[in-house]
Design a protein around this motif. Structure first.
Motif, PDB file in Angstrom:
ATOM      1  N   THR A 189       0.783  -1.327  -0.490  1.00 53.32           N
ATOM      2  CA  THR A 189       0.057  -0.113   0.070  1.00 53.32           C
ATOM      3  C   THR A 189       0.354   0.976   0.307  1.00 53.32           C
ATOM      4  OG1 THR A 189      -0.321  -0.252   2.378  1.00 53.32           O
ATOM      5  CG2 THR A 189      -1.688  -1.632   1.324  1.00 53.32           C
ATOM      6  N   HIS A 237       4.196   5.929  17.652  1.00 54.87           N
ATOM      7  CA  HIS A 237       2.838   5.366  18.166  1.00 54.87           C
ATOM      8  C   HIS A 237       2.067   6.388  19.174  1.00 54.87           C
ATOM      9  CE1 HIS A 237      -0.171   2.460  19.957  1.00 54.87           C
ATOM     10  NE2 HIS A 237      -0.208   2.070  19.081  1.00 54.87           N
ATOM     11  N   ASP A 280      -9.222   0.854   4.169  1.00 52.46           N
ATOM     12  CA  ASP A 280      -7.917  -0.706   4.290  1.00 52.46           C
ATOM     13  C   ASP A 280      -8.626  -1.081   5.818  1.00 52.46           C
ATOM     14  OD1 ASP A 280      -6.505   0.665   4.379  1.00 52.46           O
ATOM     15  OD2 ASP A 280      -5.007  -0.181   3.340  1.00 52.46           O
ATOM     16  N   SER A 291      -9.545  -1.508   9.270  1.00 53.50           N
ATOM     17  CA  SER A 291     -10.619  -1.696   9.644  1.00 53.50           C
ATOM     18  C   SER A 291     -10.836  -0.987  11.224  1.00 53.50           C
ATOM     19  CB  SER A 291     -11.092  -3.066  10.541  1.00 53.50           C
ATOM     20  OG  SER A 291     -11.307  -3.303  11.298  1.00 53.50           O
ATOM     21  N   PRO A 293     -11.261  -3.994  14.113  1.00 54.30           N
ATOM     22  CA  PRO A 293     -10.750  -5.292  14.021  1.00 54.30           C
ATOM     23  C   PRO A 293     -10.893  -6.925  14.876  1.00 54.30           C
ATOM     24  CG  PRO A 293      -9.075  -3.711  14.649  1.00 54.30           C
ATOM     25  CD  PRO A 293     -10.415  -3.083  14.976  1.00 54.30           C
ATOM     26  N   LEU A 350      -9.510  -2.119  19.585  1.00 54.31           N
ATOM     27  CA  LEU A 350      -8.564  -2.491  19.680  1.00 54.31           C
ATOM     28  C   LEU A 350      -7.490  -0.939  18.605  1.00 54.31           C
ATOM     29  CD1 LEU A 350      -6.075  -4.597  18.969  1.00 54.31           C
ATOM     30  CD2 LEU A 350      -7.529  -6.164  17.934  1.00 54.31           C
ATOM     31  N   SER A 398      -4.563   0.426  19.472  1.00 50.04           N
ATOM     32  CA  SER A 398      -3.374   0.231  18.318  1.00 50.04           C
ATOM     33  C   SER A 398      -3.449   0.778  17.471  1.00 50.04           C
ATOM     34  CB  SER A 398      -3.401  -1.592  18.936  1.00 50.04           C
ATOM     35  OG  SER A 398      -2.811  -1.642  17.378  1.00 50.04           O
ATOM     36  N   CYS A 450      -0.675   4.153  14.633  1.00 49.68           N
ATOM     37  CA  CYS A 450       0.263   4.345  13.795  1.00 49.68           C
ATOM     38  C   CYS A 450      -0.548   5.460  12.423  1.00 49.68           C
ATOM     39  CB  CYS A 450       1.378   3.564  12.668  1.00 49.68           C
ATOM     40  SG  CYS A 450       2.045   2.418  15.161  1.00 49.68           S
ATOM     41  N   MET A 484       0.825   7.742   9.854  1.00 47.13           N
ATOM     42  CA  MET A 484       1.266   7.483   9.032  1.00 47.13           C
ATOM     43  C   MET A 484       0.819   7.279   7.680  1.00 47.13           C
ATOM     44  SD  MET A 484       2.308   3.775   7.835  1.00 47.13           S
ATOM     45  CE  MET A 484       0.683   2.889   8.503  1.00 47.13           C
TER      46      MET A 484
END
Ligand code: HEC
Length: 405
Positions: A208, A229, A241, A243, A246, A252, A256, A260, A264
Motif C-alpha cells: 500500500t 505510536h 483498509d 478496520s 478489528p 483495538l 493500537s 500508527c 503514517m
C-alpha cells in the motif's frame, strides 16, 4: 611517555625491531602487573582512524602523515588525518557501500549487489552534497561513461551490478547526474533516493506504499512505528483498509491501529502516484492518478479516508512526535514525495539519525554513556552547521572520537 616517542619515530627496520622488543617489554610489564593502562600514541591512533574509515591498514607513508596530524605537538589536526584516510578508495567501495546497503532492502541485508540507491549515497557523501537533501533532490550517481558499463536502465540493475562485479572504484568512477534526465521521471516527481529504482523495487512493490514510509522512518529517522505510536491525534486520514473494529473490537482500533495509522497514512499520501511494476521491473509514476493500491480492501471501513491526490500532511507536528524536531520554517503539508522528503530530511531526528549511524559504523558500538551522548550532540551541531550537512565531517569526527587514548 618514552614508549610513545620510540614508536612515533620508528621507520627503519632497526627501529621497528626496537619497537617490537619494546612491545614485548610492555607486555612483560603488563603481565607483571605494573602498567594498568596502556595508552595509544599518535601512531596507534592514526592507524585506528584509518582502519575504521577505510577498513584496511594505511600504507607506511600515509600512516606517517596521519601520525603527524594526530600528534597534538605538531601542526595539523586529527580531523585532517581522518580526511586523509577517506582518500582511500576502500572508504567508498567498502565502508560506505556497507553503510548504505542495508537501507535498500526490507531485511536490512548488507550483502546485496550495488544499486542506484547505494551509489547515490556514496556519491553524495564523496562530493559533500548536503545530506538533508537525500530524500528530495533530483540527483542520482551513475558509473562514468568510459567504464564500459551497460547503460543505466529503468528495468534492471545491470549497470551497478557490472560496476561492482568489475571491481571498479566508486571514488573515481561515480558521476553525479540529474535523476530526472537519467530515469525520465518528471522533475517534480524525483525525491532523492526514495525514487531510485532500488528503493522502488524494495518498498513501492505491491502493498500500500506505507512500506516506503515505514522504512524511510526506520533508516533515516531511526524510529520504527512503535516508537512514534500516538493514539491522541485526529484519525481522519486513515484509509478505508484499516478496520475500525478489528476482530469486532473497536478498542483495538483506538488503542493500537490508530497509534500508527493516524500519523503514517496522511504522510504516505505523498506516494499516491508511485508503484513498482514487477513485470517490467521499473518504477511507475502516474501524475494525477492515484495508484489502485490506495483503494485495497475499501470494504473494511467504507467511511475511511479516500485518497484523491498526492497531498500529505504531518500530524506529528503536534503531540508527542513534536520531539522529532520538525523545521518550523516549513508548512507541514504539501503534495508529493519531494516536499514530504524535505519535511523528513530537515527534521532534528533525521540529523541525529545520520550522526548515530555514523558513530555506530565507525566506533563499532552505539553511543553508550553521557560522554558519548555529549559527543553525538556536538556532532549533530557540526553536521547541521551552516546547512552543510556534511557526512564526511561526521565520519571524521566519529573516527577521531574513537581513535583511542
Ligand atoms: C506499529 C505500527 C502499526 C500498528 C499499531 C498498526 N499498523 Fe497497520 N500498518 C503499519 C505499517 C508500517 C503498514 C505497512 C506494512 C507494509 O506494507 O510493509 C501497515 C499496513 C496495514 C494495512 C495494509 C495491508 C498490509 O498488510 O499492507 C492494513 C489493512 C492495516 N495496516 C491495518 C491495521 C489494523 C487493523 C491495525 C490494528 C489492529 C493496525 N494496522 C495496526 C503499521 C501499523
Amino acid at each position: 611517555m618514552k614508549y610513545r616517542t620510540w614508536t612515533k619515530n620508528k621507520n627503519s627496520a632497526g627501529q621497528e625491531m626496537v619497537a617490537a622488543c619494546c612491545r614485548l617489554l610492555t607486555l612483560g610489564l603488563l603481565v607483571a602487573g605494573f602498567a594498568a593502562t596502556a595508552s595509544a600514541g599518535p601512531r596507534e591512533q592514526a592507524k585506528r582512524i584509518h582502519d575504521r574509515l577505510a577498513g584496511v591498514p594505511p600504507s607506511e607513508l600515509v600512516l606517517q602523515q596521519m601520525e603527524a596530524e594526530v600528534d597534538q605537538f605538531q601542526a595539523g589536526s586529527a580531523i585532517d588525518a581522518a580526511y586523509r584516510a577517506m582518500d582511500n578508495p576502500n572508504f567508498y567501495n567498502i565502508t560506505l557501500k556497507n553503510f548504505a546497503a542495508p537501507w535498500t532492502n526490507r531485511a536490512g541485508d548488507v550483502f546485496v549487489p550495488l544499486n542506484d540507491y547505494v551509489a547515490t549515497v556514496v556519491g553524495m557523501i564523496r562530493d559533500d552534497v548536503p545530506f538533508n537533501t537525500l530524500l528530495s533532490a533530483d540527483i542520482i550517481y551513475v558509473g562514468a561513461n568510459n567504464l564500459g558499463l551497460p547503460a543505466y536502465s529503468n528495468n534492471n540493475n545491470d549497470h551497478y551490478a557490472t560496476l561492482e562485479a568489475n571491481g571498479l572504484d566508486m571514488m573515481t568512477g561515480l558521476e553525479r547526474r540529474v535523476q530526472s534526465n537519467v530515469t525520465g521521471l518528471p522533475q517534480q516527481a524525483t525525491a532523492g533516493v526514495v525514487t531510485t529504482r532500488a528503493a522502488a523495487e524494495a518498498f513501492f512493490v505491491a502493498g500500500t506504499n506505507r512500506a516506503m514510509f515505514r522504512f524511510t522512518m526506520v533508516n533515516h529517522l531511526c524510529n520504527d512505528m512503535e516508537q512514534v505510536h500516538d493514539t491522541n491525534l485526529i484519525p481522519d486520514r486513515i484509509r478505508k483498509d484499516v478496520s475500525r473494529s478489528p476482530g469486532g473490537d473497536s478498542r483495538l482500533f483506538l488503542n493500537s491501529c490508530i497509534g500508527c495509522h493516524t500519523g503514517m497514512d496522511p504522510l504516505a499520501g505523498a506516494y499516491a502516484y508511485y508503484n513498482f511494476n514487477e513485470t517490467s521491473g521499473n518504477i511507475e509514476y502516474t501524475p494525477g492518478v492515484v495508484q489502485s493500491k490506495y483503494f485495497n480492501n475499501e470494504a473494511n471501513f467504507p467511511g475511511g479516508y479516500q485518497t484523491t491526490d498526492d497531498s500529505w500532511i504531518n500530524y506529528w507536528r503536534e503531540g508527542q512526535n513534536r520531539y522529532l524536531g520538525w523545521d518550523p520554517a516549513r508548512p507541514g503539508n504539501g503534495n508529493g514525495a519531494r516536499t514530504m522528503g524535505e519535511e523528513l530530511g530537515n527534521s532534528d531526528a533525521f540529523a541525529a539519525c545520520q550522526v548515530k549511524k555514523v558513530f555506530r559504523a565507525v566506533c563499532l558500538r552505539p553511543p553508550e554513556d553521557a560522554t558519548d551522548r555529549g559527543q553525538v550532540n556536538q556532532m549533530i551541531a557540526s553536521f547541521t552547521a551552516g546547512g552543510r550537512y556534511s557526512m564526511k565531517q561526521t565520519f571524521a569526527e566519529a573516527a577521531v572520537y574513537c581513535m583511542g587514548q
